[in-house]
Enzyme design. Structure first.
Site, PDB file in Angstrom:
ATOM      1  N   CYS A 270      18.630  55.690 -42.446  1.00 43.97           N
ATOM      2  CA  CYS A 270      18.665  57.018 -41.849  1.00 43.97           C
ATOM      3  C   CYS A 270      17.653  57.082 -40.724  1.00 43.97           C
ATOM      4  O   CYS A 270      16.487  56.712 -40.904  1.00 43.97           O
ATOM      5  CB  CYS A 270      18.353  58.081 -42.899  1.00 43.97           C
ATOM      6  SG  CYS A 270      18.216  59.756 -42.213  1.00 43.97           S
TER       7      CYS A 270
ATOM      8  N   CYS B  50      23.288  61.073 -44.057  1.00 39.21           N
ATOM      9  CA  CYS B  50      22.290  60.711 -45.065  1.00 39.21           C
ATOM     10  C   CYS B  50      22.353  61.695 -46.239  1.00 39.21           C
ATOM     11  O   CYS B  50      22.297  62.909 -46.041  1.00 39.21           O
ATOM     12  CB  CYS B  50      20.899  60.721 -44.440  1.00 39.21           C
ATOM     13  SG  CYS B  50      19.556  60.420 -45.625  1.00 39.21           S
TER      14      CYS B  50
ATOM     15  N   HIS C  50      17.430  40.429 -35.267  1.00 33.34           N
ATOM     16  CA  HIS C  50      18.212  41.614 -34.923  1.00 33.34           C
ATOM     17  C   HIS C  50      18.577  42.458 -36.144  1.00 33.34           C
ATOM     18  O   HIS C  50      19.435  43.331 -36.048  1.00 33.34           O
ATOM     19  CB  HIS C  50      19.478  41.213 -34.174  1.00 33.34           C
ATOM     20  CG  HIS C  50      19.202  40.645 -32.822  1.00 33.34           C
ATOM     21  ND1 HIS C  50      20.120  39.888 -32.118  1.00 33.34           N
ATOM     22  CD2 HIS C  50      18.092  40.703 -32.033  1.00 33.34           C
ATOM     23  CE1 HIS C  50      19.593  39.519 -30.958  1.00 33.34           C
ATOM     24  NE2 HIS C  50      18.369  40.001 -30.894  1.00 33.34           N
TER      25      HIS C  50
ATOM     26  N   CYS D 298      28.375  23.347 -33.838  1.00 29.03           N
ATOM     27  CA  CYS D 298      27.122  23.396 -34.589  1.00 29.03           C
ATOM     28  C   CYS D 298      27.253  22.713 -35.943  1.00 29.03           C
ATOM     29  O   CYS D 298      26.363  21.962 -36.362  1.00 29.03           O
ATOM     30  CB  CYS D 298      26.681  24.843 -34.785  1.00 29.03           C
ATOM     31  SG  CYS D 298      26.426  25.756 -33.249  1.00 29.03           S
TER      32      CYS D 298
ATOM     33  N   GLY E  31      23.722  27.289 -31.212  1.00 25.75           N
ATOM     34  CA  GLY E  31      24.813  28.238 -31.056  1.00 25.75           C
ATOM     35  C   GLY E  31      24.457  29.543 -30.379  1.00 25.75           C
ATOM     36  O   GLY E  31      24.994  30.589 -30.730  1.00 25.75           O
TER      37      GLY E  31
ATOM     38  N   ASN F 231      21.579  36.405 -35.542  1.00 25.49           N
ATOM     39  CA  ASN F 231      22.728  36.877 -36.306  1.00 25.49           C
ATOM     40  C   ASN F 231      22.297  37.907 -37.339  1.00 25.49           C
ATOM     41  O   ASN F 231      21.173  37.878 -37.834  1.00 25.49           O
ATOM     42  CB  ASN F 231      23.429  35.706 -36.985  1.00 25.49           C
ATOM     43  CG  ASN F 231      23.946  34.689 -35.987  1.00 25.49           C
ATOM     44  OD1 ASN F 231      24.238  35.027 -34.848  1.00 25.49           O
ATOM     45  ND2 ASN F 231      24.046  33.438 -36.404  1.00 25.49           N
TER      46      ASN F 231
END
Length: 276
Positions: free
Chosen positions: A131, A181, A123, A265, A221, A106
């Site tokens: 940038c 940016c 992740h 969960c 989960g 997550n």
């Protein structure tokens, strides 16, 4: 190793209580009760069309307009989300010394909000933007204000919430103004691993080392439909490490689990934390 398909709470509590190094791998099902939608149904199939692919985001300005327009609309749900009982239960297991590490797929940072300190954000994290040219970063909240300032007419568009701060809305995105940016004018991207993008090697190495040192892998989960999470269950199984699944639906690794509880969960983990 014997596969158990209907493990009881008492059996799982006994397993975890006798362990010295439990590692948890968490997925979207851990955060759904915080109001953040997941990608897949109980069969592991997509609930809607696949999210933006990394190569498309990098190559196409039109795709970036689509992504940031939907993200501007959907960000508030993630920004205001709060940890649920599953997150707090894992924090309690960490504080009592049962849980040694959380590897999460997550990107919502809810484990950290709940007080967990040993989290690997596999992740990445949605609350930060980087940038792609100069690597400078800005908070997602700050970028949100810039997006709203440039696109005030998009702020109140009605949309259905989608996973990871996205919003299910179809419109003409051609007039949406994307923020570049401020340091170099480069492309800004959320500091997360997009579909089609590889998890940084150093992050995988840290997570794999934690799994290999564990005496139990607890999967919470996750459908494990993508390799980034599946690899850890396979590695644990290869090493003979007990693998526990707490999930509502099927996974890509069902045959590898030694213990399984089918349930929400928050409910299952709360019972385990209370009894451990």
């Amino acid at each position: 190793m014997r596969r158990v398909t209907g493990t009881s709470i008492d059996e799982l509590v006994s397993l975890l209580s006798g362990s010295t190094s439990v590692v948890a791998l968490t997925g979207a099902g851990c955060s759904t009760e915080s109001g953040i939608p997941d990608y897949r149904d109980a069969n592991g199939d997509w609930k809607q069309r696949q999210p933006v692919q990394y190569q498309d985001f990098v190559a196409s300005r039109a795709m970036r307009q689509r992504y940031w327009a939907r993200s501007m609309i959907g960000w508030q749900r993630v920004a205001t989300a709060r940890p649920n009982a599953a997150h707090f239960a894992l924090t309690k297991l960490e504080n009592c010394g049962t849980l040694g590490r959380i590897i999460t797929q997550n990107i919502d940072r809810l484990h950290q909000q709940a007080g967990s300190k040993t989290v690997i954000d596999l992740h990445g994290r949605l609350d930060r933007v980087v940038c792609l040219t100069c690597s400078s970063s800005v908070s997602r909240g700050e970028l949100q204000q810039q997006l709203i300032s440039r696109n005030p007419g998009w702020r109140d568009i009605e949309a259905v919430a989608a996973p990871d701060g996205d919003a299910s809305v179809e419109a003409d995105f051609g007039n949406f103004s994307v923020v570049s940016c401020h340091s170099c004018g480069g492309v800004l991207k959320p500091d997360v691993v997009f579909f089609g993008e590889s998890v940084p090697r150093t992050r995988v190495t840290r997570a794999m080392a934690a799994v290999e040192a564990a005496d139990v892998l607890l999967v919470v989960g996750s459908s494990l439909m993508v390799w980034s999470g599946l690899r850890f269950v396979r590695r644990a199984a290869e090493r003979g490490i007990p693998t526990v699944l707490v999930n509502l639906g099927r996974t890509r690794a069902d045959e590898l689990f030694t213990h399984r509880i089918t349930g929400r969960c928050s409910e299952v983990l709360s019972q385990i934390a209370q009894a451990t």
